[in-house]
Design an enzyme around this catalytic site. Structure first.
Site, PDB file in Angstrom:
ATOM      1  N   ARG A 188      36.060   7.315 -14.610  1.00 23.65           N
ATOM      2  CA  ARG A 188      36.514   8.676 -14.265  1.00 23.65           C
ATOM      3  C   ARG A 188      37.695   9.084 -15.137  1.00 23.65           C
ATOM      4  O   ARG A 188      37.876  10.268 -15.436  1.00 23.65           O
ATOM      5  CB  ARG A 188      36.838   8.727 -12.764  1.00 23.65           C
ATOM      6  N   LYS A 202      37.669  -7.802 -13.250  1.00 23.01           N
ATOM      7  CA  LYS A 202      36.493  -8.093 -12.447  1.00 23.01           C
ATOM      8  C   LYS A 202      36.274  -9.597 -12.373  1.00 23.01           C
ATOM      9  O   LYS A 202      36.565 -10.308 -13.345  1.00 23.01           O
ATOM     10  CB  LYS A 202      35.242  -7.484 -13.112  1.00 23.01           C
TER      11      LYS A 202
END
Ligand code: BES
Ligand code: MN
Ligand code: ZN
Length: 509
Positions: free
Chosen positions: A361, A287
């Protein structure tokens, strides 16, 4: 590489939450105290307590209302000299008036938010004793929310400042609230604050091991059963997905299994499952700095699970509930999982990794699989899962996605009753193909960024079997950088209250 000294010991997480002493009072206006808190609705009708205070103040309360110095608008506050300051013995030095708005709209949401606003309005001044006389205007079913809101208001993100942002009074005396409502409100407020504190603590303090150790000792204190799977057990259990995400970190991953056995033996449990990424750097799909600054919040789902289980155990809710947290730190190193990797998850389904920043996830794939092994009759997962959900719904609303409309309706009703906004997103079959992989069963990103919250949920749906399931994407509401009158910025403890209510409301099948 040798382990650094600072990383060799699991850091104990301090859970010194605001603990004023709650007592009840019969005659609030005659109580010697620093501040007396009273409410005023928009209709400007004085409550019994307000009438007494008005009398003790020689009618100055009525005059302030007549002169429009306070209107009763929801959330408005006015601090005035109390009868104690005017020379009365055994009375409040200060009176805090808080606007309660429309009398017909008073409910649990307003009880919680307005009591929190009131206690926060007392600000940085230390008060020994605060008397709160807000219950009169509210139905009894809201009284615990008043108490919970007071505790909520006292918890701030400035946990590393010597001078607290809000001083905790020694005593809060409550008028018109029965003792079991006080107890319930304390448990609820503490449980929300527990979740908030775990999120507000930095990732160097809260990491998989320390989160699990803290949960373990808490569980022992409150009579929850608790099991922690360490990295070796995770290998034995084929939790390759959790291990992959945690692989880049010096801090090994954990899986936490909490069980509250309040119901009949053999009665299938409800399951709540949380994403516990204690820090999300993005991994090799790293990020940018701006996107990473708040990523200690990425275990917000796990914190909500722990907070909820804490509440259920302490309230002695007569249901069987299991709480699972998938705990991993998503970092960058030579052992990070890689783009193009294919992971065989515990369920046997293979997943292709196309972006290591879609790690939540991946962690949840194994965690959900462990959860369905308990044959839950319904399951809710909570995850700070996608920026896309924030694009869709903004920062204050959680997204709900489901394979079972009736369970989703029940969760959303519980959330609405507690004043925690949730909005449902569709799960049309047409989204299924967006997570199909060319080399494995599924891939961990959708096609492009469109519908990102839904494609993430579609990925998760692969791991819930036919269990009735609701996915709550709390990326928006779990953490905020804007303070409000009723709460500080930082962690919000979102959905603890809603889930407690959902569990209590869930009818035994
Ligand atoms: N933890 C983030 C989602 C997030 C973003 C939570 C902002 C709270 C605030 C999640 O792991 C993530 O990075 N998601 C990616 C998914 C993408 C790579 C498919 C995202 O939303 O950009
Ligand atoms: Mn991520
Ligand atoms: Zn994440």
């Amino acid at each position: 590489m040798s382990e650094s000294l600072t990383q060799s010991q699991p850091n104990p997480i301090s859970l010194q939450l605001p603990q004023p002493n709650f007592v009840s009072v019969d005659n609030p206006s005659g109580e010697d105290c620093d501040v007396l808190v009273i409410g005023l609705c928009e209709d400007r009708k004085l409550s019994a307590v307000a009438k007494q205070v008005d009398q003790l103040l020689g009618g100055s309360l009525s005059r302030l209302i007549d002169r429009d110095k306070i209107s009763g608008e929801s959330g408005e506050t006015l601090l005035i000299a109390g009868p104690g300051a005017a020379g009365q013995d055994s009375a409040a030095s200060l009176v805090l008036l808080i606007g309660l708005g429309d009398r017909a709209k008073l409910a649990r949401e307003s009880a919680f938010n307005l009591s929190s606003t009131a206690i926060r309005a007392l600000g940085g001044k230390p008060h020994r004793k605060v008397v709160v006389a807000l219950a009169e205007a509210f139905p009894a079913a809201c009284h615990d929310a008043i108490v919970a809101g007071l505790l909520f208001g006292l918890e701030c993100q400035a946990i590393y400042r010597t001078k607290p942002a809000i001083e905790v009074p020694d005593t809060i005396a409550l008028a018109g609230i029965e003792s079991d409502h006080i107890t319930r409100g304390q448990i609820l407020g503490d449980s929300v604050n527990l979740a908030r504190r775990l999120v507000n603590e930095p990732a160097s303090v809260v990491y998989p091991e320390s989160f699990a150790a803290t949960a373990e000792s808490l569980a022992e204190q409150i009579g929850l059963s608790c099991e922690v799977w360490d990295e070796h057990r995770l290998v034995e259990e084929n939790c390759r997905a959790i291990l992959a995400v945690g692989g880049g970190s010096e801090r090994p991953p954990r899986l936490l299994i909490l069980q509250h056995r309040g119901g009949a033996e053999g009665d299938p449990p409800l399951a709540i499952v949380g994403k516990g990424v204690t820090f999300d750097s993005g991994g090799l799909s790293i990020k940018p700095s701006d996107g990473m600054v708040d990523m200690k919040c990425d275990m917000g789902g796990a914190a909500t699970v722990l907070g909820t289980m804490h509440a259920l155990a302490k309230m002695g809710v007569k249901k069987n509930v299991i709480g699972l947290c998938g705990l991993a730190e998503n970092m960058v190193s030579g052992s990070s999982y890689k783009l193009g990797d294919v992971i065989r998850t515990r369920s046997g389904k293979t997943i292709e990794i196309l972006n290591t920043d879609a790690e939540g996830r991946v962690v949840l794939s194994d965690t959900l699989d462990v959860a369905i092994g308990f044959k839950p009759k319904a399951m809710v997962d909570l995850a700070t899962l996608t920026g896309a959900c924030m694009v869709a719904l903004g920062q204050e609303v959680a997204g709900a996605m489901t394979n079972d409309q009736s369970v989703c309706d029940a969760v959303m009703l519980a959330a609405r009753e507690e004043g925690e906004p949730v909005w449902q997103l569709p799960m049309y079959q047409l989204y299924d193909e967006k997570v199909q992989s060319k080399v494995a069963e599924i891939k961990n990103v959708g096609e492009g960024r469109w519908g990102g919250a839904i494609t993430a949920a579609k990925f998760l749906e692969n791991f819930v079997g036919d269990t009735p399931w609701v996915h709550l994407d709390i990326a928006g509401p779990a953490f905020t950088d804007a303070p409000k009158p009723h709460r500080d910025a930082g962690a919000t403890g979102v959905m603890v209250r809603a889930l407690v209510r959902w569990v209590e409301s869930e009818v035994q099948a």
